[in-house]
Design an enzyme around this catalytic site. Structure first.
Site, PDB file in Angstrom:
ATOM      1  CD1 TRP A 120       0.741   1.479   0.687  1.00  0.00           C
ATOM      2  CD2 TRP A 120       1.280   2.216  -1.435  1.00  0.00           C
ATOM      3  NE1 TRP A 120       1.474   0.446  -0.049  1.00  0.00           N
ATOM      4  CE2 TRP A 120       1.846   0.812  -1.266  1.00  0.00           C
ATOM      5  CE3 TRP A 120       1.531   2.702  -2.287  1.00  0.00           C
ATOM      6  CZ2 TRP A 120       2.512   0.224  -2.242  1.00  0.00           C
ATOM      7  CZ3 TRP A 120       2.245   2.190  -3.478  1.00  0.00           C
ATOM      8  CH2 TRP A 120       2.676   0.799  -3.422  1.00  0.00           C
ATOM      9  CB  SER A 163      -3.540   9.271   0.111  1.00  0.00           C
ATOM     10  OG  SER A 163      -3.789   7.968  -0.759  1.00  0.00           O
ATOM     11  CG  LEU A 164      -3.503   3.890   3.848  1.00  0.00           C
ATOM     12  CD1 LEU A 164      -4.997   3.242   3.779  1.00  0.00           C
ATOM     13  CD2 LEU A 164      -2.252   2.867   3.542  1.00  0.00           C
ATOM     14  CG  PHE A 166       1.694   4.841  -6.343  1.00  0.00           C
ATOM     15  CD1 PHE A 166       0.222   5.116  -6.565  1.00  0.00           C
ATOM     16  CD2 PHE A 166       2.307   5.413  -5.153  1.00  0.00           C
ATOM     17  CE1 PHE A 166      -0.312   5.590  -5.524  1.00  0.00           C
ATOM     18  CE2 PHE A 166       1.679   6.049  -4.180  1.00  0.00           C
ATOM     19  CZ  PHE A 166      -0.028   6.064  -4.348  1.00  0.00           C
ATOM     20  CB  ALA A 170       4.783   8.805 -12.659  1.00  0.00           C
ATOM     21  CG  LEU A 171      -0.217   6.608 -11.647  1.00  0.00           C
ATOM     22  CD1 LEU A 171      -0.851   5.265 -11.205  1.00  0.00           C
ATOM     23  CD2 LEU A 171      -1.292   7.127 -13.042  1.00  0.00           C
ATOM     24  CD  GLN A 172       1.602   9.736  -4.813  1.00  0.00           C
ATOM     25  OE1 GLN A 172       1.309  10.361  -3.963  1.00  0.00           O
ATOM     26  NE2 GLN A 172       2.729   8.712  -4.942  1.00  0.00           N
ATOM     27  CG  ASP A 188      -6.343  12.694  -6.764  1.00  0.00           C
ATOM     28  OD1 ASP A 188      -5.613  11.929  -7.359  1.00  0.00           O
ATOM     29  OD2 ASP A 188      -6.132  13.012  -5.186  1.00  0.00           O
ATOM     30  CG  HIS A 213      -2.771  11.413  -4.826  1.00  0.00           C
ATOM     31  ND1 HIS A 213      -4.243  11.142  -4.413  1.00  0.00           N
ATOM     32  CD2 HIS A 213      -2.126  10.624  -4.125  1.00  0.00           C
ATOM     33  CE1 HIS A 213      -4.378  10.126  -3.665  1.00  0.00           C
ATOM     34  NE2 HIS A 213      -2.995   9.874  -3.250  1.00  0.00           N
TER      35      HIS A 213
END
Length: 503
Positions: A15, A72-73, A133, A135-137, A196, A225
């Site tokens: 995603w 991921s998705l 999002f 940045a989170l990855q 992750d 991630h």
């Protein structure tokens, strides 16, 4: 929906991204690559599609005998496709869980409240939320700057695709692949990042409990991630190893076990090669302990004892019915059910290991060769026959004109065999190679013979189910052009005889 660069690997992105993020990995993977863009991302338009419709459309376009690689998705969607299509040969997921949002019976996932807040934030401020999002990855990855740079190259959400992206989040929330992954019969590989922040690596232990024992799960240290972005070399090497066709030992044992009663009636080639191997074998000392590995119905052991009745021959085969018949035929010689890649035999206990036309059914010849070296005494001999890559080339060529499935086993060349022996520590390696061509008046004679010895349809990537009348007519027509000047169907066996000494 699916675009091709030109062996069939199908990639599904996660995603918030598109298929361009597969390029660092794909550059390291040879063969045909196909890419699936999710609705609203990349080259896919922003038209809303329900999940079943989307999956049905992709399933129709999948190439035969393909591997699915999903991130991921995309990994969760790939599992759904694997259940729907018999064109899928194997499944790889990267940073993908069985469920993305935690359930009471699966807490190893994102907290529902956290996901609900993300959903609301994206609905209100899509660009800012998507940036967060990205940045989170990168979190938990020792090469997060590389990941961040690549992610920033993606297109941000717009007023045109915003609603479609939101639908993708709902798919992520709803999907529950636990039953699918538990029931899939194809090979599976699941890669997770140790750091992750979106799909926790603690899910690995739950996945191991859920998945079939043959499924592979690996946690990559220092990765977040998107390990295929931060360390494409490691991921590509792992995928290449996974893509190597594996023989199903249970299927092989069952096939040869079922054929035990008819084996002697059809094993003309096997008897000829066993006789040649016995002539090629060195002389063994009186009372020497010798293992007949892949003994079949005992023909090789018979030949060994004819020349030296005092030999202490031990029988071993993957198929229990074969061992039983060989023991009955040879007046109760000791016998065990054993895999050549994991012998239940003590170190340095045998004078010789002899094996005729069995080692080609090993997944890793180098492992089988190392096992033979381990169980042999110093000065012991390893003598075996196997088949080279030109074996049944006529049948292989004819099948290629019918479908894309694998119908003939892939055999190793002599150079590979020699290298495996050398690596294991064997010396005085000698080889003989020759072609044995058998003619058949009818094609069905050859096919019945392969079935009668158990060597039919047990290859990785073989066609599921029975071969229909239409395929058989096509095969016969394709083989007809290869008939010899006596109008018979030739079948070539590329025979390799080897003997080597443990110094």
């Amino acid at each position: 929906m699916i675009t091709s660069n030109n062996p069939p690997l199908v990639f599904l992105h996660g995603w918030g991204s598109d298929s361009s993020l597969w390029q660092p990995l794909c550059q390291l993977l040879p063969g045909q690559h196909y890419f699936v863009d999710l609705p609203g991302f990349g080259n896919f338009d922003s038209k809303l599609l329900d999940l079943d419709t989307f999956l049905a459309q992709v399933a129709e376009q999948l190439p035969h005998n393909c591997y699915l690689v999903g991130w991921s998705l995309g990994g969760m969607l790939a599992a759904q496709l694997a259940r729907r299509s018999d064109r899928v040969r194997g499944l790889v997921t990267i940073a993908s869980n069985a469920v993305f949002v935690a359930r009471p019976d699966w807490p190893e996932a994102m907290e529902p409240a956290t996901f609900a807040q993300f959903l609301a934030d994206f609905a209100n401020t899509p660009v800012e939320t998507w940036t967060r999002f990205c940045a989170l990855q990168t979190l938990g990855d020792s090469k997060r700057k590389i990941v961040a740079t690549l992610l920033r190259q993606q297109s941000a959400p717009t007023s045109v695709n915003h609603v479609t992206w939101l639908q993708g989040l709902h798919w992520l929330e709803q999907l529950d692949n636990r039953q699918i992954l538990a029931e899939l019969s194809i090979p599976q590989l699941h890669l997770l990042g140790a750091g992750d922040a979106l799909v926790s690596a603690v899910a690995a232990s739950r996945l191991r409990d859920l998945l079939p024992v043959t499924a592979e799960i690996e946690v990559l240290s220092d990765r977040g991630h998107a390990p295929h972005l931060s360390d494409p070399e490691t991921v590509a090497a792992r995928l290449k190893e996974f893509f190597v066709p594996r023989l199903d030992k249970r299927r092989i044992a069952r096939s040869f076990g079922d054929a035990a009663a008819t084996y002697d009636r059809f094993a003309h080639i096997q008897r000829r090669v066993a006789a040649d191997l016995r002539a090629f074998c060195p002389s063994f000392e009186i009372d020497a302990p010798v293992l007949d590995l892949g003994c079949g119905t005992g023909y090789m052991a018979e030949l060994l004892q004819e020349k030296n009745p005092s030999l202490n021959v031990f029988l071993a085969d993957l198929a229990q019915p074969m061992v039983q018949i060989a023991r009955e035929k040879l007046h109760g010689l000791p016998g065990i059910v054993a895999d050549g890649e994991c012998l239940p035999i003590t170190n340095n206990s045998l004078s010789a290991v002899v094996s005729s036309l069995a080692l080609q059914w090993c997944n890793h010849l180098d492992v089988a060769v190392s096992e033979a070296h381990r169980v042999l005494q110093q000065g012991g001999y390893f003598a075996f026959s196997t088949l080279g890559p030109e074996t049944l080339w006529e049948l292989k060529k004819a099948w290629e004109k019918v479908d894309s499935y694998t119908h003939v086993n892939q055999f190793q060349n002599p150079e590979f065999v020699h290298a495996a022996l050398d690596k294991a520590g064997f010396g005085e390696i000698e080889m003989q190679r020759y072609s044995l061509v058998v003619q058949y008046n009818e094609l069905m004679q050859l096919l019945r013979e392969l079935k009668g010895i158990g060597a039919h349809n047990i290859n990785p990537g073989s066609r599921p189910g029975l071969t229909g009348a239409k395929q058989m007519r096509q095969l016969e027509n394709a083989y007809a052009s290869l008939r010899d000047n006596q109008d018979r169907f030739p079948a070539t066996y590329d025979v390799i005889l080897i003997r080597a000494l443990k110094p």
